[in-house]
Design a protein around this motif. Sequence first.
Motif, PDB file in Angstrom:
ATOM      1  N   ASP A 189      51.192  38.284  40.199  1.00 40.34           N
ATOM      2  CA  ASP A 189      51.326  39.420  41.105  1.00 40.34           C
ATOM      3  C   ASP A 189      50.289  40.487  40.777  1.00 40.34           C
ATOM      4  O   ASP A 189      49.733  41.128  41.678  1.00 40.34           O
ATOM      5  N   ALA A 190      50.023  40.669  39.482  1.00 44.49           N
ATOM      6  CA  ALA A 190      49.004  41.632  39.077  1.00 44.49           C
ATOM      7  C   ALA A 190      47.627  41.172  39.537  1.00 44.49           C
ATOM      8  O   ALA A 190      46.799  41.979  40.000  1.00 44.49           O
ATOM      9  N   VAL A 191      47.346  39.883  39.429  1.00 44.97           N
ATOM     10  CA  VAL A 191      46.068  39.342  39.915  1.00 44.97           C
ATOM     11  C   VAL A 191      45.933  39.593  41.412  1.00 44.97           C
ATOM     12  O   VAL A 191      44.859  39.987  41.894  1.00 44.97           O
ATOM     13  N   GLU A 192      47.006  39.384  42.157  1.00 45.91           N
ATOM     14  CA  GLU A 192      46.979  39.611  43.605  1.00 45.91           C
ATOM     15  C   GLU A 192      46.650  41.071  43.919  1.00 45.91           C
ATOM     16  O   GLU A 192      45.848  41.362  44.816  1.00 45.91           O
ATOM     17  N   ARG A 193      47.252  42.001  43.175  1.00 47.15           N
ATOM     18  CA  ARG A 193      46.999  43.421  43.433  1.00 47.15           C
ATOM     19  C   ARG A 193      45.560  43.802  43.117  1.00 47.15           C
ATOM     20  O   ARG A 193      44.936  44.563  43.853  1.00 47.15           O
ATOM     21  N   VAL A 194      45.047  43.259  42.021  1.00 54.64           N
ATOM     22  CA  VAL A 194      43.656  43.544  41.670  1.00 54.64           C
ATOM     23  C   VAL A 194      42.718  42.980  42.733  1.00 54.64           C
ATOM     24  O   VAL A 194      41.791  43.656  43.187  1.00 54.64           O
ATOM     25  N   ALA A 195      42.961  41.745  43.146  1.00 46.23           N
ATOM     26  CA  ALA A 195      42.101  41.118  44.152  1.00 46.23           C
ATOM     27  C   ALA A 195      42.125  41.885  45.465  1.00 46.23           C
ATOM     28  O   ALA A 195      41.085  42.052  46.129  1.00 46.23           O
ATOM     29  N   ALA A 196      43.297  42.363  45.851  1.00 49.66           N
ATOM     30  CA  ALA A 196      43.414  43.125  47.097  1.00 49.66           C
ATOM     31  C   ALA A 196      42.581  44.403  47.035  1.00 49.66           C
ATOM     32  O   ALA A 196      41.944  44.796  48.025  1.00 49.66           O
ATOM     33  N   ARG A 197      42.574  45.080  45.887  1.00 52.99           N
ATOM     34  CA  ARG A 197      41.789  46.310  45.737  1.00 52.99           C
ATOM     35  C   ARG A 197      40.294  46.022  45.714  1.00 52.99           C
ATOM     36  O   ARG A 197      39.507  46.728  46.338  1.00 52.99           O
ATOM     37  N   VAL A 198      39.905  44.980  44.963  1.00 53.20           N
ATOM     38  CA  VAL A 198      38.479  44.651  44.866  1.00 53.20           C
ATOM     39  C   VAL A 198      37.927  44.227  46.227  1.00 53.20           C
ATOM     40  O   VAL A 198      36.796  44.576  46.597  1.00 53.20           O
ATOM     41  N   ALA A 199      38.713  43.477  46.989  1.00 52.92           N
ATOM     42  CA  ALA A 199      38.246  42.943  48.272  1.00 52.92           C
ATOM     43  C   ALA A 199      37.835  44.032  49.254  1.00 52.92           C
ATOM     44  O   ALA A 199      36.968  43.812  50.104  1.00 52.92           O
ATOM     45  N   VAL A 200      38.417  45.225  49.139  1.00 54.16           N
ATOM     46  CA  VAL A 200      38.104  46.305  50.084  1.00 54.16           C
ATOM     47  C   VAL A 200      37.413  47.481  49.398  1.00 54.16           C
ATOM     48  O   VAL A 200      37.225  48.529  50.013  1.00 54.16           O
ATOM     49  N   ALA A 201      37.019  47.299  48.149  1.00 52.12           N
ATOM     50  CA  ALA A 201      36.439  48.409  47.389  1.00 52.12           C
ATOM     51  C   ALA A 201      35.050  48.781  47.908  1.00 52.12           C
ATOM     52  O   ALA A 201      34.289  47.927  48.361  1.00 52.12           O
TER      53      ALA A 201
ATOM     54  N   ASP B 234      37.245  52.988  44.881  1.00 53.67           N
ATOM     55  CA  ASP B 234      36.442  52.197  43.954  1.00 53.67           C
ATOM     56  C   ASP B 234      37.350  51.534  42.919  1.00 53.67           C
ATOM     57  O   ASP B 234      38.493  51.952  42.709  1.00 53.67           O
ATOM     58  N   VAL B 235      36.812  50.517  42.265  1.00 56.85           N
ATOM     59  CA  VAL B 235      37.554  49.790  41.236  1.00 56.85           C
ATOM     60  C   VAL B 235      36.712  49.728  39.972  1.00 56.85           C
ATOM     61  O   VAL B 235      35.507  49.471  40.032  1.00 56.85           O
ATOM     62  N   ALA B 236      37.342  49.965  38.832  1.00 59.28           N
ATOM     63  CA  ALA B 236      36.699  49.799  37.533  1.00 59.28           C
ATOM     64  C   ALA B 236      37.509  48.807  36.723  1.00 59.28           C
ATOM     65  O   ALA B 236      38.729  48.956  36.588  1.00 59.28           O
ATOM     66  N   LEU B 237      36.844  47.780  36.190  1.00 60.70           N
ATOM     67  CA  LEU B 237      37.525  46.739  35.429  1.00 60.70           C
ATOM     68  C   LEU B 237      36.877  46.627  34.057  1.00 60.70           C
ATOM     69  O   LEU B 237      35.667  46.433  33.962  1.00 60.70           O
ATOM     70  N   ALA B 238      37.664  46.770  33.010  1.00 57.38           N
ATOM     71  CA  ALA B 238      37.152  46.742  31.642  1.00 57.38           C
ATOM     72  C   ALA B 238      37.664  45.513  30.911  1.00 57.38           C
ATOM     73  O   ALA B 238      38.847  45.182  30.989  1.00 57.38           O
ATOM     74  N   VAL B 239      36.744  44.854  30.183  1.00 56.24           N
ATOM     75  CA  VAL B 239      37.089  43.660  29.422  1.00 56.24           C
ATOM     76  C   VAL B 239      37.009  43.996  27.935  1.00 56.24           C
ATOM     77  O   VAL B 239      35.994  44.487  27.450  1.00 56.24           O
ATOM     78  N   SER B 240      38.090  43.762  27.213  1.00 55.00           N
ATOM     79  CA  SER B 240      38.111  43.950  25.765  1.00 55.00           C
ATOM     80  C   SER B 240      39.176  43.055  25.164  1.00 55.00           C
ATOM     81  O   SER B 240      40.360  43.208  25.492  1.00 55.00           O
ATOM     82  N   HIS B 241      38.771  42.135  24.334  1.00 60.51           N
ATOM     83  CA  HIS B 241      39.727  41.215  23.710  1.00 60.51           C
ATOM     84  C   HIS B 241      40.810  41.979  22.956  1.00 60.51           C
ATOM     85  O   HIS B 241      42.002  41.734  23.131  1.00 60.51           O
ATOM     86  N   SER B 242      40.407  42.930  22.133  1.00 59.32           N
ATOM     87  CA  SER B 242      41.361  43.670  21.305  1.00 59.32           C
ATOM     88  C   SER B 242      42.059  44.791  22.060  1.00 59.32           C
ATOM     89  O   SER B 242      43.159  45.210  21.703  1.00 59.32           O
ATOM     90  N   GLY B 243      41.400  45.314  23.099  1.00 62.62           N
ATOM     91  CA  GLY B 243      41.942  46.460  23.822  1.00 62.62           C
ATOM     92  C   GLY B 243      41.807  47.763  23.068  1.00 62.62           C
ATOM     93  O   GLY B 243      42.353  48.789  23.487  1.00 62.62           O
ATOM     94  N   THR B 244      41.053  47.749  21.958  1.00 56.79           N
ATOM     95  CA  THR B 244      40.919  48.951  21.121  1.00 56.79           C
ATOM     96  C   THR B 244      39.469  49.402  20.961  1.00 56.79           C
ATOM     97  O   THR B 244      39.205  50.316  20.184  1.00 56.79           O
ATOM     98  N   THR B 245      38.534  48.776  21.661  1.00 62.17           N
ATOM     99  CA  THR B 245      37.126  49.160  21.551  1.00 62.17           C
ATOM    100  C   THR B 245      36.936  50.551  22.139  1.00 62.17           C
ATOM    101  O   THR B 245      37.166  50.770  23.336  1.00 62.17           O
ATOM    102  N   ALA B 246      36.505  51.491  21.311  1.00 61.94           N
ATOM    103  CA  ALA B 246      36.461  52.898  21.713  1.00 61.94           C
ATOM    104  C   ALA B 246      35.556  53.109  22.918  1.00 61.94           C
ATOM    105  O   ALA B 246      35.901  53.858  23.841  1.00 61.94           O
TER     106      ALA B 246
END
Length: 310
Positions: free
Chosen positions: A138-150, A199-211
Amino acid sequence: MDRTRTDAPAANAEAGVLERIRHGANELSDAMSKVADQVLADPEAAARATIMDLAELSGTSPGTITRFCRHLGYDGYAALRVAIATETGRASARHETGWDVNIGQEIAPDDPLEQVLKQLITIDAAMLRDTVGTLDLDAVERVAARVAVARRVDVYGVGNSATVARELQMGFYRTGVAAWVWTEVHDALASAALLGEGDVALAVSHSGTTAETIEMLSEASSRGAFTVALTASPEAILAEVADVCLRSASRRTSHRADLLASRHSALLVADLVHIAVAQRRFPEAREALESRARAVGGHRPTREVRTGAG
């Protein structure tokens, strides 16, 4: 704020009990960590052991085992044993195909490459299965919906996470989405400062703690952009900053850094997101792909086919 988290209940069997033990290792007390280490070191033995056996093997007490079970969402050790036995039973079935490799074992300098190859593919396949079991569609669907019209999409990632960030941005780009990838903090902050509603901003971080990555996404969020975190740590700061968190799986190994060992699961999530976007933009995505193919068609080498004797 449309905040969607992928945190599954502790007793959600779809996540896999062994994966939940691995993922929640940092939340355990020292005593329960000993139990977790023992279970992960030999799940099949844990599934056969009595509560007294496991307490002795882990150097703890039956009370610690009981607290460990309740922490995972099970009423008692019997329920935990059933869950472990079910999971290891599936693994045993896979071993019959020839892929009988211990995920936790060390790779020795003199190991044959066939053994190393089986080790790597076993780990990566396990993480892909873990990702399938924990990813919130469901989260993937919401992200895709936002990106598709961004209006535009920023993708952030530094260090090793930049590899996944580039792949995600390229997936958007190929299907006609106005997307940029930023792997340096100053450039990323300058771009994030120009984002806004739509607009959409997507951040990738394995640890989720990269400053740096947290700072990038925070700036985008402050400007009103819809923000997404792709991480193996949905409880980390990056996920708290984001409107939506997409979780990839992770398995710690002795011979590869955490991120390198989990990159394929992160790439799986990235592929799913960009394909979901393409589905929503199917006519535009097809035209973009066809236009790209026509533009570069003249630069593809041709091979002459010779006929006749000689």
